[in-house]
Design a protein around this motif. Structure first.
Motif, PDB file in Angstrom:
ATOM      1  N   ARG A 198      39.106  51.303  34.806  1.00  0.00           N
ATOM      2  CA  ARG A 198      40.017  50.495  35.655  1.00  0.00           C
ATOM      3  C   ARG A 198      38.861  50.320  36.767  1.00  0.00           C
ATOM      4  O   ARG A 198      38.291  50.954  37.378  1.00  0.00           O
ATOM      5  CB  ARG A 198      41.117  51.017  36.174  1.00  0.00           C
ATOM      6  N   VAL A 199      38.525  48.795  36.985  1.00  0.00           N
ATOM      7  CA  VAL A 199      37.642  48.239  37.812  1.00  0.00           C
ATOM      8  C   VAL A 199      38.359  47.110  38.650  1.00  0.00           C
ATOM      9  O   VAL A 199      39.190  46.752  38.577  1.00  0.00           O
ATOM     10  CB  VAL A 199      36.349  47.741  37.387  1.00  0.00           C
ATOM     11  N   LEU A 200      38.057  47.221  40.218  1.00  0.00           N
ATOM     12  CA  LEU A 200      38.436  46.146  41.003  1.00  0.00           C
ATOM     13  C   LEU A 200      37.158  45.182  41.114  1.00  0.00           C
ATOM     14  O   LEU A 200      35.908  45.465  41.287  1.00  0.00           O
ATOM     15  CB  LEU A 200      38.631  46.898  42.371  1.00  0.00           C
ATOM     16  N   VAL A 201      37.646  43.883  41.060  1.00  0.00           N
ATOM     17  CA  VAL A 201      36.580  42.843  41.199  1.00  0.00           C
ATOM     18  C   VAL A 201      37.030  41.945  42.336  1.00  0.00           C
ATOM     19  O   VAL A 201      38.101  41.643  42.247  1.00  0.00           O
ATOM     20  CB  VAL A 201      36.182  42.156  39.790  1.00  0.00           C
ATOM     21  N   PRO A 202      35.861  41.174  42.898  1.00  0.00           N
ATOM     22  CA  PRO A 202      36.509  40.388  43.884  1.00  0.00           C
ATOM     23  C   PRO A 202      37.205  39.032  43.423  1.00  0.00           C
ATOM     24  O   PRO A 202      36.855  38.545  42.384  1.00  0.00           O
ATOM     25  CB  PRO A 202      35.102  39.820  44.492  1.00  0.00           C
ATOM     26  N   THR A 203      38.236  38.787  43.977  1.00  0.00           N
ATOM     27  CA  THR A 203      39.266  37.598  43.333  1.00  0.00           C
ATOM     28  C   THR A 203      38.439  36.228  43.089  1.00  0.00           C
ATOM     29  O   THR A 203      38.806  35.591  42.030  1.00  0.00           O
ATOM     30  CB  THR A 203      40.506  37.400  44.386  1.00  0.00           C
ATOM     31  N   VAL A 206      37.193  36.285  39.436  1.00  0.00           N
ATOM     32  CA  VAL A 206      38.195  36.311  38.404  1.00  0.00           C
ATOM     33  C   VAL A 206      38.069  35.058  37.164  1.00  0.00           C
ATOM     34  O   VAL A 206      37.849  35.124  36.157  1.00  0.00           O
ATOM     35  CB  VAL A 206      39.430  36.537  38.731  1.00  0.00           C
ATOM     36  N   GLY A 207      38.053  33.945  37.955  1.00  0.00           N
ATOM     37  CA  GLY A 207      37.807  32.786  37.025  1.00  0.00           C
ATOM     38  C   GLY A 207      36.667  32.591  36.289  1.00  0.00           C
ATOM     39  O   GLY A 207      36.785  32.399  35.166  1.00  0.00           O
ATOM     40  N   ALA A 208      35.470  33.020  36.705  1.00  0.00           N
ATOM     41  CA  ALA A 208      33.907  33.196  35.812  1.00  0.00           C
ATOM     42  C   ALA A 208      34.374  34.168  34.795  1.00  0.00           C
ATOM     43  O   ALA A 208      33.901  34.017  33.933  1.00  0.00           O
ATOM     44  CB  ALA A 208      32.901  33.541  37.013  1.00  0.00           C
ATOM     45  N   ILE A 209      35.020  35.416  35.043  1.00  0.00           N
ATOM     46  CA  ILE A 209      34.950  36.410  34.136  1.00  0.00           C
ATOM     47  C   ILE A 209      36.083  35.819  33.042  1.00  0.00           C
ATOM     48  O   ILE A 209      36.039  36.280  31.921  1.00  0.00           O
ATOM     49  CB  ILE A 209      35.821  37.606  34.844  1.00  0.00           C
ATOM     50  N   ILE A 210      37.073  35.045  33.468  1.00  0.00           N
ATOM     51  CA  ILE A 210      38.079  34.580  32.142  1.00  0.00           C
ATOM     52  C   ILE A 210      37.306  33.585  31.414  1.00  0.00           C
ATOM     53  O   ILE A 210      37.481  33.582  30.158  1.00  0.00           O
ATOM     54  CB  ILE A 210      39.305  34.234  32.963  1.00  0.00           C
ATOM     55  N   ILE A 230      43.359  41.365  32.837  1.00  0.00           N
ATOM     56  CA  ILE A 230      42.879  41.098  34.209  1.00  0.00           C
ATOM     57  C   ILE A 230      44.389  40.875  34.914  1.00  0.00           C
ATOM     58  O   ILE A 230      45.124  40.113  34.516  1.00  0.00           O
ATOM     59  CB  ILE A 230      42.240  39.946  34.309  1.00  0.00           C
ATOM     60  N   HIS A 231      44.655  41.835  35.857  1.00  0.00           N
ATOM     61  CA  HIS A 231      45.822  41.592  36.396  1.00  0.00           C
ATOM     62  C   HIS A 231      45.902  40.767  37.717  1.00  0.00           C
ATOM     63  O   HIS A 231      45.872  40.869  38.884  1.00  0.00           O
ATOM     64  CB  HIS A 231      46.287  43.049  36.801  1.00  0.00           C
ATOM     65  N   ARG A 232      45.775  39.395  37.255  1.00  0.00           N
ATOM     66  CA  ARG A 232      45.658  38.433  38.253  1.00  0.00           C
ATOM     67  C   ARG A 232      46.864  38.185  39.311  1.00  0.00           C
ATOM     68  O   ARG A 232      46.649  37.987  40.427  1.00  0.00           O
ATOM     69  CB  ARG A 232      45.745  36.960  37.337  1.00  0.00           C
ATOM     70  N   LYS A 233      48.105  38.481  38.671  1.00  0.00           N
ATOM     71  CA  LYS A 233      49.190  38.348  39.330  1.00  0.00           C
ATOM     72  C   LYS A 233      49.606  39.604  40.267  1.00  0.00           C
ATOM     73  O   LYS A 233      50.424  39.474  41.147  1.00  0.00           O
ATOM     74  CB  LYS A 233      50.496  37.974  38.619  1.00  0.00           C
ATOM     75  N   GLU A 234      48.748  40.734  40.332  1.00  0.00           N
ATOM     76  CA  GLU A 234      48.931  41.864  41.246  1.00  0.00           C
ATOM     77  C   GLU A 234      48.431  41.641  42.424  1.00  0.00           C
ATOM     78  O   GLU A 234      47.305  40.935  42.566  1.00  0.00           O
ATOM     79  CB  GLU A 234      48.202  43.146  40.362  1.00  0.00           C
ATOM     80  N   ASN A 235      49.323  41.958  43.475  1.00  0.00           N
ATOM     81  CA  ASN A 235      48.791  42.075  44.735  1.00  0.00           C
ATOM     82  C   ASN A 235      48.407  40.516  45.039  1.00  0.00           C
ATOM     83  O   ASN A 235      47.245  40.064  45.588  1.00  0.00           O
ATOM     84  CB  ASN A 235      47.441  42.818  45.029  1.00  0.00           C
ATOM     85  N   ALA A 236      49.404  39.627  45.326  1.00  0.00           N
ATOM     86  CA  ALA A 236      49.070  38.141  45.483  1.00  0.00           C
ATOM     87  C   ALA A 236      48.194  37.973  46.773  1.00  0.00           C
ATOM     88  O   ALA A 236      48.889  38.572  47.821  1.00  0.00           O
ATOM     89  CB  ALA A 236      50.390  37.483  45.647  1.00  0.00           C
ATOM     90  N   GLY A 237      47.437  37.325  46.786  1.00  0.00           N
ATOM     91  CA  GLY A 237      46.482  37.170  48.024  1.00  0.00           C
ATOM     92  C   GLY A 237      45.482  38.091  48.357  1.00  0.00           C
ATOM     93  O   GLY A 237      44.778  38.135  49.253  1.00  0.00           O
ATOM     94  N   ALA A 238      45.431  39.110  47.415  1.00  0.00           N
ATOM     95  CA  ALA A 238      44.492  40.170  47.811  1.00  0.00           C
ATOM     96  C   ALA A 238      43.111  39.847  47.416  1.00  0.00           C
ATOM     97  O   ALA A 238      42.707  38.932  46.899  1.00  0.00           O
ATOM     98  CB  ALA A 238      44.775  41.346  47.033  1.00  0.00           C
ATOM     99  N   ALA A 239      42.205  40.320  48.096  1.00  0.00           N
ATOM    100  CA  ALA A 239      40.625  40.116  47.993  1.00  0.00           C
ATOM    101  C   ALA A 239      40.019  40.537  46.779  1.00  0.00           C
ATOM    102  O   ALA A 239      39.232  39.966  46.285  1.00  0.00           O
ATOM    103  CB  ALA A 239      39.815  40.556  49.244  1.00  0.00           C
ATOM    104  N   GLU A 240      40.794  41.499  46.068  1.00  0.00           N
ATOM    105  CA  GLU A 240      40.300  42.103  44.846  1.00  0.00           C
ATOM    106  C   GLU A 240      41.441  42.307  43.768  1.00  0.00           C
ATOM    107  O   GLU A 240      42.597  42.446  44.113  1.00  0.00           O
ATOM    108  CB  GLU A 240      39.753  43.407  45.130  1.00  0.00           C
TER     109      GLU A 240
END
Length: 587
Positions: A198-203, A206-210, A230-240
């Motif tokens: 499990r890794v955290l990436v800057p939001t 995410v688009g480039a990874i997808i 990729i848990h895009r909808k987790e923590n809406a507005g979060a930086a990661e």
């Protein structure tokens, strides 16, 4: 997942009535209301609007004398393994939720949904339709801490239609072999690690990874033979945002390296100048062993890989996030090597704990050792291997003879320096532990200023004893009161009736010697003890957790036999000569 079903609609209700309610509560909708007899449908522009409609309206708003029921509209073919559970008590412990969900079947994933409500919402995926159906039936409307749970299906786009497994039309074969990991294949072949990466990436990356239409992420999964969420909808507005990678250890590492390369390239293209460290998420239960005594394990990884590694503090842990963040700084090559070493340690800890649990799976008849909440079962991205658990503290999960098991008292001795860790900030840890185990747990006052040990008094039935003691042993390991290769060994005292002490010792010490050989614990019944006011004496048990538990159970078995024999003797009729049957000799 943005189409809503509105139930319990009055026959008098019109499209305008429903539109007025949505407008009153400022809930947007993206299409007209389709009103049928007793129910209606409407589309929302996004998931956030749909969740707000469910939270605000369902079971709370009346229309023409009927309270509306609002939930996701799920076609029958998609009512498969995915459920949404709402109105979860805000202070519920993750272990309790895990246990509650797992009593109905194997939980593959459990992710929290961000809402504006005080209560929590989670999306749960079960391994099988029947498990989800059973959970739906049992949990919907059930009460937890004065909150009524609300459970509904959510669309499962991967759901295979129920029916014969042949797959194709009658007389035709299915087109090609089923894809790996598809529902038709059942469980995924167990070549991957039970612990995902499990890794955290800057939001912003995410688009480039997808990639465009998901092309980049598909390419990564194909090349590394991995499954990536990729848990895009987790923590809406979060930086990661968290990313979960399921694969073999090598597959996880290769996927992680590729993701780091993509982020680095995107940073150059977008003139992003800040350093991008690798951030790994790891369950708190494994972090103590990763760090090692005095930080030795972590220092060695840093030296061997040329990286700088920091770990988020315990205070950052929250109700629904039992994970710590491991931040690794260095070159991509160095971070990649460090990831391999870090995850190797975490997997070793997991495998070691699993082996210990499995070896002792018959320790207490009827007790499911997986119910202890020691592992991250059901946490986002975690494997289902620990998911078949009964709920902590559930009644009927463990049977000891007839009726409710008797309460026992155990005095467990811990290092005096560990008292703060067991009590926790403002007593929160010991309260949570007591609630989780279903036992009374108190710490006795220190015997003198220089006391090196403190006594923990645990009162509860066998299952509660097992859970409470297990978590205390585990906490001492996590907090590094014992070395990385050192087993936690503690001393426990139990009291037995003085007349039964001889049975525990046995003729010539035979029974106590057999106990020690069987359990690997040291068992001592001190000689020349003066029985207390209840005519009881102390039996001392020393060893690692499972040894202590096995010894406690065996001694309790002996006491049960003694009591049974004593009861039978008391029930026997008087002998013809009028004499009484002999009573047990008291020492």
């Amino acid at each position: 997942m943005n189409k809503l079903y509105i139930g319990n609609v009055s026959a008098e209700a019109s499209e305008e009535d429903l539109e007025s309610i949505f407008k009153q509560w400022k809930i947007p909708h993206s299409g007209p209301f389709l009103v049928k007899t007793g129910y209606a449908f409407v589309d929302c522009p996004d998931e956030k609007a749909a969740m707000r409609a469910i939270d605000v309206l369902s079971g709370k708003v009346e229309l023409h004398g009927k309270v509306l029921e609002v939930e996701h509209s799920v076609p029958k073919r998609q009512r498969s393994c995915k459920l949404q559970i709402r109105n979860i008590p805000p202070h519920m412990q993750w272990e309790v939720l895990d246990g509650m969900l797992a009593q109905y079947g194997a939980v593959e994933s459990c992710e929290q949904v961000n809402t504006d409500t005080e209560t929590a919402v989670v999306n749960v995926r079960y391994a099988a339709r029947d498990h989800a159906r059973l959970a739906m039936e049992k949990l919907n409307g059930s009460m937890m801490e004065n909150y009524a749970l609300k459970v509904s299906y959510i669309p499962d786009e991967t759901a295979a239609p129920e029916g014969p497994p042949s797959g194709g039309r009658r007389g035709f074969n299915a087109r090609g072999p089923p894809r790996p990991g598809s529902p038709g294949l059942g469980a995924r072949p167990k070549v991957q690690s039970d612990i995902p990466l499990r890794v955290l990436v800057p939001t912003q990356f995410v688009g480039a990874i997808i990639g465009k239409e998901g092309a980049t992420i598909r390419n990564i999964t194909k090349q590394t033979h991995s499954k990536i969420d990729i848990h895009r909808k987790e923590n809406a507005g979060a930086a990661e945002k968290p990313i979960t990678i399921h694969s073999t250890p090598d597959g996880c590492s290769n996927a992680c390296r590729t993701i780091m390369d993509i982020m680095q390239k995107e940073a150059v293209d977008t003139k992003f100048t800040e350093e991008i460290p690798l951030k790994i998420l790891a369950h708190n239960n494994f972090v103590g062993r990763l760090i090692g005594k005095e930080g030795r394990n972590l220092k060695k990884i840093e030296q061997d890989t040329g990286t700088k590694i920091t770990i988020s503090p315990l205070q950052d842990l929250t109700l629904y996030n039992p994970e710590r963040t491991i931040t690794i700084k260095g070159s991509i090559e160095a971070c990649s090597r460090a990831e391999e070493e870090v995850m190797k340690k975490i997997r070793e800890s997991y495998d070691s704990d699993m082996a210990a649990m499995n070896l002792q799976s018959n320790l207490i008849p009827g007790l499911n050792l997986n119910a202890l909440g020691l592992f991250p079962s059901g946490a986002p991205g975690m494997g289902p291997s620990m998911a078949n658990v009964s709920p902590p503290g559930a009644h009927g999960g463990c049977s000891y003879g007839q009726g409710q098991p008797e309460s026992e008292t155990v005095h467990l001795f811990i290092p005096a320096l560990a008292v703060g860790a067991i009590i926790g900030k403002q007593g929160q840890h010991i309260k949570q532990l007591s609630h989780f185990a279903g036992a009374s747990i108190k710490i006795a006052p220190a015997e003198g200023m220089d006391a090196k040990q403190r006594m923990v008094i645990i009162v509860g039935p066998p299952e509660a004893q097992f859970k409470a003691q297990c978590r205390i042993f585990g906490k001492l390991k996590e907090e590094n009161f014992f070395g990385p290769k050192e087993e936690v060994k503690l001393e426990a005292h139990i009291k037995v009736p003085s007349f039964a002490a001889g049975r525990v010792i046995g003729k010539g010490g035979k029974t106590v010697n057999e106990l020690q050989n069987l359990t690997c614990a040291e068992v001592v019944v001190p000689r020349d003890q003066t029985p207390d006011e209840n005519d009881q004496v102390i039996v001392k048990i020393s060893g690692h957790f499972f040894a202590c538990q096995l010894a406690q159970r065996k001694i309790q078995e002996i006491l049960t036999q003694v009591r049974r024999q004593q009861h039978q003797q008391q029930q026997q009729p008087k002998s013809p000569s009028g004499g009484q049957p002999p009573t047990p000799r008291r020492k």
